[in-house]
Design a protein around this motif. Structure first.
Motif, PDB file in Angstrom:
ATOM      1  N   LEU A  44       0.629  -1.139  -0.023  1.00 53.76           N
ATOM      2  CA  LEU A  44       0.024  -0.016   0.163  1.00 53.76           C
ATOM      3  C   LEU A  44       0.882   1.277  -0.054  1.00 53.76           C
ATOM      4  O   LEU A  44       0.593   2.402  -0.570  1.00 53.76           O
ATOM      5  N   GLU A  45       2.051   1.087   0.738  1.00 54.35           N
ATOM      6  CA  GLU A  45       2.929   2.271   0.770  1.00 54.35           C
ATOM      7  C   GLU A  45       3.336   2.859  -0.652  1.00 54.35           C
ATOM      8  O   GLU A  45       3.813   3.896  -0.826  1.00 54.35           O
ATOM      9  N   ASN A  46       3.589   1.743  -1.587  1.00 52.77           N
ATOM     10  CA  ASN A  46       3.985   2.059  -2.891  1.00 52.77           C
ATOM     11  C   ASN A  46       3.058   2.019  -4.045  1.00 52.77           C
ATOM     12  O   ASN A  46       3.141   2.074  -5.191  1.00 52.77           O
ATOM     13  N   GLY A  47       1.696   2.256  -3.491  1.00 47.73           N
ATOM     14  CA  GLY A  47       0.587   2.430  -4.428  1.00 47.73           C
ATOM     15  C   GLY A  47       0.070   1.219  -4.790  1.00 47.73           C
ATOM     16  O   GLY A  47      -0.706   1.076  -6.067  1.00 47.73           O
ATOM     17  N   PHE A  48      -0.032   0.094  -3.961  1.00 51.52           N
ATOM     18  CA  PHE A  48      -0.555  -1.179  -4.710  1.00 51.52           C
ATOM     19  C   PHE A  48      -1.329  -1.932  -3.232  1.00 51.52           C
ATOM     20  O   PHE A  48      -0.998  -1.586  -2.295  1.00 51.52           O
ATOM     21  N   ILE A  49      -2.046  -2.806  -3.688  1.00 51.99           N
ATOM     22  CA  ILE A  49      -2.851  -3.696  -2.831  1.00 51.99           C
ATOM     23  C   ILE A  49      -2.701  -4.795  -3.303  1.00 51.99           C
ATOM     24  O   ILE A  49      -3.181  -5.321  -4.565  1.00 51.99           O
ATOM     25  N   SER A  50      -2.099  -5.954  -2.628  1.00 44.26           N
ATOM     26  CA  SER A  50      -1.926  -7.021  -3.099  1.00 44.26           C
ATOM     27  C   SER A  50      -2.706  -8.340  -2.479  1.00 44.26           C
ATOM     28  O   SER A  50      -2.726  -8.279  -1.213  1.00 44.26           O
TER      29      SER A  50
END
Length: 394
Positions: free
Chosen positions: A29-35
């Motif tokens: 999330l910190e890098n702009g993604f939800i995995s």
């Protein structure tokens, strides 16, 4: 007294789990993604969604992860690749996940780094390497991943690439979807999607160029790109290999030779991917020609060599365009217009069949039309001149 046997530790499963955790820590999330992990796994390890300032975007792409105790490198056409045996069926499954097929990641357990490449690029490279399409019927194929590490800069590029793919997809559906019963609820691409920077704020302008500067270059807006770069302090450009790269290209394509030479020299100390290296090599060739340090025939040979070794479809077409262009310019007439006309027609066909975006096809087609105009004008000029001489001589 007896003891129950303890289950054996599955080292492969542990290594696989470790590789998934490593990738998820990057696609955070910190890098702009939800995995999200996919269970059961039918061919994709992670289903990843982009996040922007407004929250989750519903723009998703797939991630397939492999791990190896150590990776194997091969060299092809002067470039290093990471090899990876891969099930053909899984590759096909990834390709069918439209519009963003996703990426394949190889976790190097020895070095604890993640190498990655885009599914589309891997398939295109495979198509170019194999003589026929029979590889599609094989159980396994060997993929060649470019030696790019999934780091902070690569994550920004990945986020931008997937976002751009969805934007293009929504434009396509919005324009033609009605013919096929498809509806797009995506908002129009606006300033919110590509926020305009404050030209008087160097930090904001630099951040904007990091993301969108490459798009300006691809659209041929070299002067605009250069004007923006010139507003930045030299130390800001020098601290970013992305801005150095853009500065080298923008100065070369606008004929600012001294600055072009300076930034190209600075770029030589940085590491860039294959497509970027191609563009830098092309810029060095163009600079040498502009400075009179290389003849037209030498430049044509170097461009042909670049075209031969590149694996980027858009760079291949760009080099073909410039080879034709250089063969035409500065010539009073073309001795035999037939073969050159055939080359231009063939290039139109190659552009139309290329696995590139529609906008890029349009731009390349326009540039090739310029080649056609040069050929026709030089031929017409020659014929008109000859007719005039004959008339004068009676």
């Amino acid at each position: 007294m007896s003891f129950a046997k303890q289950p054996l530790v599955d080292k492969n499963a542990l290594q696989s789990e470790k590789s998934v955790r490593a990738v998820m820590s990057l696609l955070s999330l910190e890098n702009g993604f939800i995995s999200r992990t996919e269970t059961p796994d039918y061919g994709v390890d992670l289903d990843v969604e982009l996040v922007d300032e407004s929250g989750a975007t519903s723009r998703k792409f797939a991630v397939q992860i492999k791990s190896a105790a150590s990776v194997r490198f091969v060299e092809q056409d002067g470039q290093q690749f990471v090899t990876l045996p891969f099930d053909t069926s899984r590759l096909g499954y990834l390709c069918r996940r439209s519009p963003a097929s996703g990426i394949i990641v190889l976790y190097d357990a020895a070095e604890q780094v993640c190498y990655f490449d885009y599914v589309e690029a891997l398939v295109y490279r495979l198509e170019g390497r194999e003589a026929t399409r029979e590889w599609r019927e094989q159980k396994q194929v060997t993929l060649h991943l470019t030696k790019q590490i999934l780091d902070e800069e690569a994550l920004r590029s990945l986020h931008n690439q997937v976002s751009h793919t969805y934007q293009q997809h929504h434009r396509l559906v919005r324009q033609y979807g009605g013919q096929y019963g498809l509806t797009s609820f995506a908002p129009e691409v606006s300033d919110k999607s590509t926020p305009l920077p404050n030209p008087n704020d160097p930090d904001q302008l630099a951040a904007w160029l990091e993301i969108y500067g490459g798009l300006l270059f691809n659209l041929g807006d070299y002067r605009m790109l250069l004007d923006m770069l010139n507003r930045l302090p030299p130390r800001t450009i020098g601290a970013s290999k992305r801005l150095l790269f853009l500065a080298a290209l923008a100065n070369t394509h606008t004929g600012v030779l001294i600055e072009a030479e300076y930034f190209l020299r600075k770029c030589a100390a940085e590491e860039y991917d294959e497509a970027e290296q191609d563009l830098l090599a092309f810029s060095r060739i163009a600079l040498a020609l502009a400075k009179g340090e290389a003849s037209r025939s030498t430049v044509l040979d170097e461009l042909a060599s670049l075209k031969q070794r590149t694996t980027s479809s858009i760079n291949t077409l760009t080099f073909s365009l410039n080879i034709i262009y250089l063969s035409l310019v500065n010539s009073w007439y073309v001795e035999n217009a037939g073969p050159m006309l055939t080359s231009i027609k063939d290039l139109f066909r190659e552009i139309d069949d290329a696995p590139i975006e529609l906008r890029e096809k349009h731009l390349l087609t326009v540039y090739n039309c310029e080649n056609l105009c040069i050929l026709l004008s030089t031929t017409f000029s020659r014929d008109a001149t000859y007719a005039k001489i004959r008339a004068e001589l009676g």
